[in-house]
Motif scaffolding. Structure first.
Motif, PDB file in Angstrom:
ATOM      1  N   THR A  42       1.563   5.225  -0.004  1.00 21.63           N
ATOM      2  CA  THR A  42       1.083   6.688   0.336  1.00 21.63           C
ATOM      3  C   THR A  42       2.034   7.738  -0.470  1.00 21.63           C
ATOM      4  OG1 THR A  42       0.356   6.180   2.241  1.00 21.63           O
ATOM      5  CG2 THR A  42       0.756   8.424   1.885  1.00 21.63           C
ATOM      6  N   GLN A  59      -2.341  -1.238  -3.699  1.00 23.55           N
ATOM      7  CA  GLN A  59      -3.308   0.007  -3.591  1.00 23.55           C
ATOM      8  C   GLN A  59      -2.461   1.069  -3.151  1.00 23.55           C
ATOM      9  OE1 GLN A  59      -6.649  -0.033  -4.308  1.00 23.55           O
ATOM     10  NE2 GLN A  59      -6.500   2.224  -4.182  1.00 23.55           N
ATOM     11  N   HIS A  73       0.867  -1.225   0.095  1.00 26.55           N
ATOM     12  CA  HIS A  73       0.102   0.007   0.163  1.00 26.55           C
ATOM     13  C   HIS A  73       0.821   1.322   0.032  1.00 26.55           C
ATOM     14  CE1 HIS A  73      -2.832  -3.070   1.312  1.00 26.55           C
ATOM     15  NE2 HIS A  73      -3.979  -2.139   0.910  1.00 26.55           N
ATOM     16  N   THR A 132      -2.888   4.602  -1.439  1.00 25.12           N
ATOM     17  CA  THR A 132      -4.035   5.430  -0.562  1.00 25.12           C
ATOM     18  C   THR A 132      -4.294   6.870  -0.875  1.00 25.12           C
ATOM     19  OG1 THR A 132      -2.252   5.823   0.899  1.00 25.12           O
ATOM     20  CG2 THR A 132      -3.547   3.557   1.259  1.00 25.12           C
TER      21      THR A 132
END
Length: 435
Positions: free
Chosen positions: A77, A323, A75, A325
């Motif tokens: 950021t 993913q 994930h 975020t």
């Protein structure tokens, strides 16, 4: 914002609000204006816990996207985005003009530099100056970011598509032409680049495109990449299994173009792939892991996360991930402008000097290319202007901002923000809001 420890060691980036609080409290000083970097006055690297960040790099012909992000179990950021603008076209045009001047002087039987035949060999790995410029500027910014942030890994898009995967993979069937797996994205990315993202038969753009067999598979056509083209839905349905010679019987020029383009390799593919691999080899001097990926996987990642298309978001989606975020709402656009020239003359169209430039480049403490902020109190240029300055001996400077060039700003109204480093900076909005 990038943060350095008291001894200059990079720490984890912080939020702009926290950077403002540290500066207001006197705990930090401004280390660099653009990109904005602060240095703490009361903390060392040994007293800090550093998680580290990673870089995503999406090399391109005109622009390169670089993303700084933090990754946790797939994930990501996004923390910082940089769009680097290259000046390869300007370098190419400058070399072409220089060659034209020299060729004209030789043909006119004028005095010219003696021929040099002893140094014409090119070393292994040689790149044209316009291509080497892309490698040098990209590596320069990666080196800068490693000085300002604790980089733990670099994810580099090595190629726009994986030709080996397309050749070795199984044929595409059914729905994979429109949606497909990662293999389908590699093929589709290659064909979109090869056919200029337009229908091969009617030239339509900005419309959904399908992958079409030039020689229909029902009539013995193969699945080889040289037999595939992009076609809009109406043309794809109208052609169906009709032989291409019969379908384009009334348009022989279009038929000849399609047959010739289908056999030709992708334009600039070799140059771009050579540039990407040169960056890969240059990254080996950094003591960080390097992960490679292709543009097909990048596009596949963006489709899964629902992110729009941009250079920095492509860099954020390079490699394996689950993913994304969030990502920054603004990115820094740095356009390579060069550091001027050693030549102190300007030439006419024949290559002869027509005027002389001043030998002193600094005027009233400023040099062309410096990042400045001018506050004009009155007149037609009244207001605050931030950008690159072009100095004049008269003391009336020109300032190039994001909105254009402001001329005739008196030097007493100009304040230096940062010495020129060969780039012009401005902030721009990201392609869309974070998901």
């Amino acid at each position: 914002m990038f943060v350095l420890a008291k001894d200059g060691t990079p720490l984890d980036p912080c939020h702009p609000a926290r950077a403002r609080r540290l500066l207001k409290a006197g705990r930090a000083v401004v280390h660099r204006h653009t990109p904005f970097v602060i240095r703490l006055k009361d903390r060392t690297a040994a007293a800090s816990t550093v998680q580290g960040v990673e870089l995503g790099v999406d090399p391109g012909s005109r622009h390169t996207g670089i993303a700084v992000f933090r990754e946790d179990s797939g994930h990501r950021t996004g923390l910082y985005g940089l769009q680097l603008g290259h000046r390869g076209a300007a370098i190419r045009d400058g070399l072409t003009a220089r060659a034209g001047y020299r060729r004209r002087r030789r043909s006119a039987n004028l005095r010219y530099r003696a021929p040099r035949f002893a140094n014409r060999t090119r070393p292994i790995g040689w790149l044209a100056p316009s291509l080497q410029h892309r490698v040098d500027t990209t590596m320069s910014w990666i080196a800068r970011l490693t000085r300002w942030a604790p980089v733990r890994a670099v994810h580099l898009e090595q190629a726009a598509f994986d030709v080996h995967a397309m050749a070795a993979g199984r044929p595409l069937d059914g729905v994979e032409y429109q949606q497909g797996t990662l293999h389908g994205y590699e093929v589709r990315q290659y064909l979109l680049e090869k056919w200029d993202r337009a229908c091969a038969y009617c030239g339509a753009t900005g419309t959904p495109l399908d992958i079409d067999h030039i020689h229909a598979k029902a009539r013995g056509g193969s699945d080889r990449i040289s037999n595939l083209a992009m076609a809009c839905v109406p043309c794809n349905q109208a052609k169906n299994a009709t032989p291409v010679e019969e379908f384009l019987a009334g348009r022989p020029t279009v038929l000849d173009r399609i047959l010739a383009q289908s056999k030709a390799p992708l334009r600039d593919a070799a140059a771009m792939n050579a540039t990407r691999w040169a960056i890969w080899r240059a990254l080996s001097r950094f003591d960080v892991p390097i992960h490679g990926a292709t543009g097909g996987r990048t596009k596949w990642n963006r489709r899964r996360t629902g992110a729009p298309k941009s250079h920095t978001l492509d860099a954020l989606h390079v490699g394996e991930l689950h993913q994304v975020t969030t990502w920054p709402g603004q990115v820094l656009a740095a356009a390579a402008t060069g550091r001027g020239t050693h030549c102190r003359t300007r030439t006419d169209k024949y290559g002869f000097p027509r005027l002389q430039l001043p030998r002193i480049k600094r005027v009233y403490g400023f040099a062309t290319g410096d990042l400045v902020r001018a506050t004009a109190p009155t007149g037609k240029n009244a207001g605050v202007h931030t950008g690159r300055v072009a100095v004049r001996a008269t003391g009336k400077f020109n300032i190039t901002t994001r909105l254009g060039t402001v001329q005739g700003i008196a030097h007493r109204h100009v304040r230096l923000l940062q010495r020129g480093d060969g780039y012009a900076y401005h902030r721009q909005e990201e392609a869309d809001a974070p998901p």
